[in-house]
Each structure stands twice: as C-alpha cells, then as structure tokens.
Design a protein around this motif. Sequence first.
Motif, short mmCIF file in Angstrom:
data_model
loop_
_atom_site.label_atom_id
_atom_site.label_comp_id
_atom_site.label_asym_id
_atom_site.label_seq_id
_atom_site.Cartn_x
_atom_site.Cartn_y
_atom_site.Cartn_z
N ILE A 183 31.20 31.70 51.46
CA ILE A 183 31.36 32.76 50.40
C ILE A 183 30.24 33.20 50.00
O ILE A 183 29.34 32.59 49.64
N GLY A 184 30.31 34.47 50.00
CA GLY A 184 29.09 35.47 49.50
C GLY A 184 29.19 36.18 48.24
O GLY A 184 30.56 36.42 48.14
N GLY A 198 30.72 31.01 37.07
CA GLY A 198 30.89 29.74 36.89
C GLY A 198 32.32 29.00 36.99
O GLY A 198 32.25 27.96 37.79
N PRO A 199 33.51 29.56 36.50
CA PRO A 199 34.63 28.96 36.67
C PRO A 199 35.24 28.75 38.12
O PRO A 199 35.75 27.99 38.88
N PHE A 200 34.57 30.11 38.92
CA PHE A 200 35.14 30.21 40.30
C PHE A 200 34.23 28.92 40.96
O PHE A 200 34.98 28.13 41.95
N LYS A 201 33.20 28.71 40.78
CA LYS A 201 32.54 27.77 41.58
C LYS A 201 32.98 26.46 41.18
O LYS A 201 33.18 25.41 42.02
N LYS A 202 33.47 26.18 39.97
CA LYS A 202 33.88 24.85 39.56
C LYS A 202 35.20 24.49 40.30
O LYS A 202 35.34 23.35 40.80
N GLN A 212 32.68 26.95 50.26
CA GLN A 212 31.36 26.76 49.59
C GLN A 212 30.72 28.12 49.46
O GLN A 212 30.77 28.79 50.38
N VAL A 213 30.10 28.36 48.35
CA VAL A 213 29.18 29.56 48.30
C VAL A 213 27.95 29.24 48.94
O VAL A 213 27.17 28.44 48.71
N ILE A 214 27.69 30.20 49.87
CA ILE A 214 26.42 30.04 50.81
C ILE A 214 25.23 31.24 50.39
O ILE A 214 24.17 31.00 50.62
N LEU A 215 25.58 32.14 49.45
CA LEU A 215 24.78 33.05 48.99
C LEU A 215 25.27 33.71 47.86
O LEU A 215 26.49 34.26 47.88
N LEU A 233 24.00 39.93 52.19
CA LEU A 233 25.22 39.06 52.14
C LEU A 233 25.80 39.20 53.38
O LEU A 233 26.55 38.40 54.02
N SER A 234 26.04 40.23 54.13
CA SER A 234 26.50 40.75 55.40
C SER A 234 25.86 39.94 56.46
O SER A 234 26.44 39.43 57.52
N LYS A 235 24.71 39.52 56.41
CA LYS A 235 23.86 38.94 57.38
C LYS A 235 23.91 37.21 57.15
O LYS A 235 23.27 36.58 58.14
N SER A 236 24.44 36.74 56.00
CA SER A 236 24.42 35.32 55.66
C SER A 236 25.47 34.49 56.27
O SER A 236 25.42 33.29 56.30
N GLY A 237 26.47 35.07 57.21
CA GLY A 237 27.24 34.42 57.49
C GLY A 237 28.71 34.17 56.81
O GLY A 237 29.54 33.53 57.22
N ALA A 238 28.69 34.77 55.61
CA ALA A 238 29.70 34.66 54.76
C ALA A 238 30.96 35.45 55.59
O ALA A 238 30.85 36.39 55.87
#
Length: 408
Positions: A183-184, A198-202, A212-215, A233-238
């Motif tokens: 997820i980016g 915060g709530p999204f990641k929790k 998982q959030v990668i960037l 974000l587009s280059k992150s692999g998300a």
Amino acid sequence: MTKNPSRRDFSAAALATIAASTLPAPYVRAAEKKYDAGASDTEIKIGQTVPHSGPGSLYGVLGRIGEAYFQMLNEKGGINGRKIKFLTLDDAYSAPKCVEATRRLVEQEEVLALYGSLGTAPQTAVHKYLNSKGVPQLLLNTGASKWNNPKEFKWTMAGLPLYPTEACILARHVVNVKPNAKIGILYQNDDFGRDFLGPFKKVLADAGGTAQVILEQTYDLTDPTVDSQLINLSKSGADVFYNITTGKATSQSIRKVAELGWKPLQLLSAGSTGRSILNAAGLENATGIVAIRYNKEVGLPKWEKDPDVMAFEELRKKYLPSIDQDNTIAFAGYGQAVTMGEILRRCGDDLTRANVLKQASTLAGFHSPYFLDGVTYSYTPQDYTPMKTLYISTFSGKDWEISDKPMS
C-alpha cells in the motif's frame, strides 16, 4: 381466582376517562413545561454558522435548505405547536468570523442550540466556548475524531461519519480483497490526514496478515501540485493507493495516476467523491475507485422514485427552485434539518439545553432521509460516533455501485 370485570365496571371506567378529558384545566395536572433561553410556549430558536460567502460559499446552501425546511414545518403548525426560528449566519469558513457569529447567536439571539455548522477549523474555534456555556453544538458538518469526546466536551457532536470509522472500514476491505497488498499512501499533512492514516494502519496491524504500507507521501494545502509524490508512489511497487486528499489535490492525483499508467486499487475518502472533483479529474480516470458511501444522491434516475428524495424535490421546487435538482449538498442539509426537527420533537415540552443534548445523544437507530437503507445514527451518551455502519462502493465511470451489504 380473579373475577372478570362486569359491564358496569367498564362503564364506570369509561365515564371516568371521559370526565378526566373534559374537566377544566385546574382539575387536570399537565406535564410541567421547562424552558431555557431560545424556547417558549410559541417559539424555538436555533442557529448555525456556514460559509455563505468566500471560497466555501457553495456550502451556504446548507443554511438555505434549512430555512426552507423549517418554513415548511411552520406553515404546518411547527413542532409540538411551536414555530421554529432558524438563524443561519455567514462565517466565510473563517475561524475569527465563526467566533463572532457564534457569540452573536448565543449572547444576542439567545438560541437554544446550534446544529449543522461546517468545518473542523471554524468549529474548533468555538468548541470550548460552546461547551463552557452549555450550548448544544450538534450534527457538525465535519468528521474529525475530536468530536467524539463526551467526557470532556459533552455538548459537541459530529454529523458526518468520523474519519477513523471510514478509514477502519476501508482497511478491512483491503484485507478482505487483497490480503497481500503493498500500500502506498498520499495524505494531507495535518490533523485531517492523520485522522485517516493512524486508524487505517492499526487495522492492518491488528489483522496480522501480510498487507502492509510500503510508502507514505505527504502534501500541504499550499502545494501547487502533487505530481512528484504520485511519481514516487507509482515507482514503489504499491498495488493499492490510499488517497487521503481534498479538493484540487484529489482531482490532480486521480488524473496523475492515469497519466502514469499506474493501475493500483485506489481508495478515496468519502468527502472527496463529489461530482465536481471527479469531473475535474475526468470520470474515465476515476473508474474503479473504491470509497465509503452512506447516502443517497439526488438528480440520478435510480433515486427519483425514492420517497425521501421525492419529499426533498417537492421542498426544493416550492421554496428553492433556483437550486439545481442534483445538488447533493442541499440534500445533505435537508437530511440534517429533518434530524434536528426530530430531536426537537422528542424534547416535547422540556425545551432545556440539557434535554436537547439528551435527545440528540440517544438518537441511535434514527434513519435520516439522506441515508442509504441500513444506515442509521449510532449516538449514545458514552459514544458520539455518528454512524458505525457504512457501505463500500466502486465508481463505474458514471455512478457509484454500492455493495449489497454494509460494513461495520
């Protein structure tokens, strides 16, 4: 063994009932009437501040539709025999002007309560003041998490889905449909963005899976574009893009994702799904975006026979024909006006601020005409979350396709 009552017993009871209903007033003890400032035997005075001018003036229609609704009620006799005097003042979406207008409503106009006022920043500026005065600040047009604090600020209640509620449901959706998601996230660098983040990641962490959030990337409201963040974000692999933006930044980001040829599952905050934002982005670019929905929309064929939409359309035609038929903001204001009317109706003859708060905070189960079927208010005195059940929806390029079942 209990004897069956005789015909004579029934006759005596009936005569007693008739006598009680026809005796002169001194012989019948009426329920005691209770009033605070803004209420009397003949009138209930309520207020609101919204931007009738300035860059946020499109939201001024919230006030105009409220005026129309209460005018209609007054023409039908009011609420419990009392006419409603509704004052909607201009705050231009400015905190200082909101303070000035709110003080006027409380100290000069002496309203019983405020409802439907708009904006996190303006309402934060009067938050402590209204609570110190014990004036209900109800159905706010903002979903910031700070409004759910009945222990410290019991007089203040949001009217929109809280941002954390929305974020949690979107996170659950990702876990369900893409359990291995990368997820980016692009988020507004302020309390608004962090309320979603915060709530999204929790929820992801609590799910214990591999999503998982990668960037993470941030932007400020003053940034001219968000292009560089989207490129990163587009280059992150998300393969999932959670877009926590507003206004211009939302349109820019949707358009940029398409330009880059990036094809993630896109998640968008509900407050950024308006037609004007999507039109600016290009409806074809928004196709496939997932967002939370909880409300009906006016001006669309699929809703035109809905009884609540028809009632709104009748009101619009009679009192505000200059407002476009598809003005969803006006329809939202109508739903809140109906809800405020219900709160006052439930107050009966106890028109004190404490009772207004009591009725508002026990509104759980009430269905606003603005809401989709299956969505109701969920307020309790201990939890001011406005609603806990929402729908996942996907944009088809023309309309939002709503899931069959809501998520809590």
